[in-house]
Design a protein around this motif. Structure first.
Motif, short mmCIF file in Angstrom:
data_model
loop_
_atom_site.label_atom_id
_atom_site.label_comp_id
_atom_site.label_asym_id
_atom_site.label_seq_id
_atom_site.Cartn_x
_atom_site.Cartn_y
_atom_site.Cartn_z
N UNK A 24 0.83 -1.21 0.00
CA UNK A 24 0.00 0.00 0.00
C UNK A 24 0.86 1.26 0.00
N UNK A 25 1.95 1.22 0.69
CA UNK A 25 2.88 2.36 0.67
C UNK A 25 3.45 2.56 -0.72
N UNK A 26 3.75 1.45 -1.38
CA UNK A 26 4.27 1.54 -2.75
C UNK A 26 3.24 2.15 -3.68
N UNK A 27 1.98 1.77 -3.54
CA UNK A 27 0.94 2.31 -4.40
C UNK A 27 0.68 3.79 -4.12
N UNK A 28 0.80 4.16 -2.87
CA UNK A 28 0.66 5.58 -2.53
C UNK A 28 1.74 6.41 -3.21
N UNK A 29 2.96 5.90 -3.19
CA UNK A 29 4.06 6.59 -3.87
C UNK A 29 3.83 6.61 -5.37
N UNK A 30 3.37 5.51 -5.94
CA UNK A 30 3.11 5.45 -7.37
C UNK A 30 2.06 6.48 -7.78
N UNK A 31 1.12 6.73 -6.90
CA UNK A 31 0.09 7.73 -7.18
C UNK A 31 0.63 9.16 -7.20
N UNK A 32 1.88 9.33 -6.81
CA UNK A 32 2.47 10.68 -6.78
C UNK A 32 3.50 10.88 -7.89
N UNK A 33 3.66 9.89 -8.79
CA UNK A 33 4.70 9.95 -9.82
C UNK A 33 4.09 10.08 -11.21
N UNK A 34 3.92 11.31 -11.69
CA UNK A 34 3.34 11.47 -13.03
C UNK A 34 4.35 11.13 -14.13
N UNK A 88 -3.21 6.18 -13.00
CA UNK A 88 -2.31 7.06 -12.28
C UNK A 88 -2.11 8.43 -12.90
N UNK A 89 -1.28 9.26 -12.24
CA UNK A 89 -1.09 10.65 -12.67
C UNK A 89 -0.31 10.76 -13.98
N UNK A 90 -0.70 11.74 -14.77
CA UNK A 90 -0.07 11.96 -16.08
C UNK A 90 0.13 13.45 -16.32
#
Length: 418
Positions: A24-34, A88-90
Motif C-alpha cells: 500500500x505504501x508503494x501504491x501511494x508513492x506510485x500515485x504521486x509519480x506522473x 495514475x497521474x499523467x
C-alpha cells in the motif's frame, strides 16, 4: 472479475509483506509519480504550423497507419482516449509547433494565447503541461544549424524563439499550479568531417546563456538541456553533445535531459542518473527505446526501462527527476502506442517500488553479494502483476489487455473516418 483481482491482490500483498515490502505504501508513492506523455506520437511530429512540411533535424516517423491527428481537436481527443486507459497521474509534453492560430505565426513571435486551448484542456483533465522549443523542420534550420548558426540573424531568430517558449512554459506553470519543464534540444551538427568543432559550441553556449538570461519563477518553469550523439545529416559532429550539455547544466545549475536513445548503442542512461545527480539539481528523462540508433520505438517493459525506474526509486529521486516519454511510431495504432509505452513505464515504476530496497542496500553494505543476487532474482517471480491489476482497478482503467478492444472500437469509429 473484480473479486478475482482483489483476491489475487490480497495474496500478492502478503507475499510482498513476507519480503518486507509494504504494498500500500508503494501504491501511494506510485500515485504521486506522473509520467509526461508526448503529444507528437499522435500526429507523427507534424504539428499545426505546417502539418504537411518535411521533418528535419534527424527526425523520421515511419509507417502509414490510418488515423493521424490533423488538428488540435483531433489530437486532444486521441490523447483523452489514451489517458483514459492509463492508470495514475499523467502530464502532457507539448512542442511549440502545436500552437493554435487562425493565421501563420513566426516561431519567434509565439505567445501564451496561442496555447490557451491546451491550458483549458489540461485544467479540465487535471494534468500539468511541459514544453519544448521546436528547433527543426523550418526554413531557418535547413542547413543543419540553429542556435549554433554562424549567421547572427538566424541565431537571433532561434534565440528569440526559445525565449518566447520560456514565457509560454512559465505561463503553463502559473496557470496550472505545476512547474512546466522546458527542454532545449537542437539538431545542430555536420554530416561529414568537421574542422572547427569549437566555435559552434562557443556560439551554442552563448546562445543558451542569452535564452536563460531572464530569471523566471522556478515554481512555474524549469529549464533543461538535452544532448544527442548524432542524427541523420549530423552523423560526424553534434554541437550539443553529452559533454557539452552535461557541462552546461552543471555550470549553470539547470536540469539535464537524458534521452535513452541519444547515446552509443552500448550506453544506457540508467547508469548515468546517479552520476549526473551529484552535479545537477534536476534530471529530465526521455524514456524511449532505440533500435540500433535513436529510432524512438515504443517503450517496452525491458531491462533498461526497468533499470531506469529502479534508479529513481533506489536513490529516492522522486522530487528531482521528471519522467517524460519520447517515441513515435506511425506503423501501428498511435493511441495503442501511447497506452503500451506509458503503461510499461508505470509498470516499471511499480516493480521498482516493490523492491525491498533497504534490505538490499544492507546486504550490499555487508558484502553479502550472494544474498543480494538471490533476492533480486526472487523479486522477478513475485506477483507484481496482481498489484498492477489492483491499481488499474482502483483507477477505473482496463485490467490486462482489455484496453485494446476499446482502442479498436475508437479506431473503427473515429480514426478510419479521417
Amino acid at each position: 472479475m473484480t473479486r478475482t483481482i482483489e483476491e489475487a491482490y490480497a495474496l500478492a500483498k502478503q507475499r510482498f509483506a513476507d519480503h518486507g515490502v509494504d504494498v500500500e505504501k508503494a501504491l501511494t508513492r506510485l500515485d504521486s509519480l506522473p509520467v509526461s506523455m508526448h503529444c507528437w506520437q499522435g500526429d507523427d511530429v507534424r504539428g499545426f504550423e505546417n502539418p504537411q512540411g518535411e521533418l528535419t533535424g534527424g527526425i523520421q516517423a515511419t509507417g502509414h497507419h490510418p488515423g493521424r491527428a490533423r488538428n488540435a481537436q483531433e489530437l486532444r481527443a486521441d490523447i483523452d482516449k489514451a489517458m483514459s486507459l492509463i492508470p495514475g497521474p499523467k502530464r502532457l509534453n507539448l512542442h511549440a509547433i502545436y500552437l493554435e492560430s487562425d493565421v501563420p505565426v513566426a516561431r519567434d513571435a509565439i505567445e501564451p494565447h496561442h496555447f490557451a486551448g491546451w491550458v483549458d484542456w489540461a485544467r479540465q483533465q487535471g494534468v500539468g503541461l511541459d514544453f519544448n522549443p521546436t528547433c527543426f523542420s523550418h526554413a531557418k534550420s535547413a542547413d543543419g544549424f540553429t542556435l549554433a548558426h554562424q549567421d547572427p540573424s538566424i541565431r537571433r531568430f532561434w534565440i528569440d524563439h526559445c525565449k518566447a517558449c520560456r514565457h509560454i512554459s512559465a505561463w503553463f506553470g502559473e496557470q496550472l499550479g505545476s512547474p512546466s519543464v522546458m527542454n532545449i534540444w537542437v539538431p545542430d551538427g555536420m554530416k561529414d568531417l568537421t574542422i572547427d568543432r569549437y566555435a559552434p559550441r562557443q556560439r551554442l553556449m552563448s546562445a543558451i546563456d542569452d535564452i536563460l538570461s531572464e530569471k523566471l519563477n522556478s515554481a512555474h518553469h524549469i529549464d533543461a538541456v538535452e544532448s544527442k550523439l548524432f542524427g541523420i545529416g549530423a552523423e560526424s559532429y553534434t554541437v550539443g553533445s553529452n559533454e557539452f550539455c552535461l557541462g552546461y547544466a552543471v555550470s549553470r545549475q539547470i536540469a539535464l535531459t537524458l534521452d535513452a536513445g541519444h547515446f552509443h548503442p552500448t550506453e544506457v542512461i540508467s547508469d548515468k542518473i546517479s552520476a549526473a545527480m551529484l552535479y545537477v539539481p534536476r534530471l529530465l528523462l526521455h524514456v524511449s527505446r532505440p533500435v540500433r540508433w535513436d529510432s524512438d520505438h515504443v517503450v517496452l517493459l525491458d531491462d533498461e526501462t526497468q533499470a531506469i525506474a529502479c534508479e529513481i526509486v533506489r536513490q529516492q529521486l522522486f522530487d528531482r527527476v521528471h519522467i517524460g516519454l519520447d517515441f513515435f511510431d506511425a506503423s501501428i495504432n498511435r493511441i495503442a502506442a501511447w497506452v503500451i509505452g506509458t503503461r510499461n513505464s508505470k509498470k516499471a515504476l511499480l516493480r521498482a517500488l516493490l523492491e525491498p530496497v533497504d534490505a538490499l542496500k544492507k546486504l550490499e553494505s555487508e558484502g553479502d553479494y550472494t544474498a543480494r543476487l538471490a533476492s533480486l532474482e526472487e523479486q522477478k517471480s513475485l506477483p507484481w502483476q496482481a498489484v498492477w491489476d489492483q491499481w488499474c482497478l482502483r483507477h477505473d482503467v482496463p485490467v490486462g489487455s482489455a484496453w485494446l478492444s476499446d482502442v479498436r472500437r475508437y479506431e473503427q469509429q473515429i480514426l478510419t473516418q479521417r
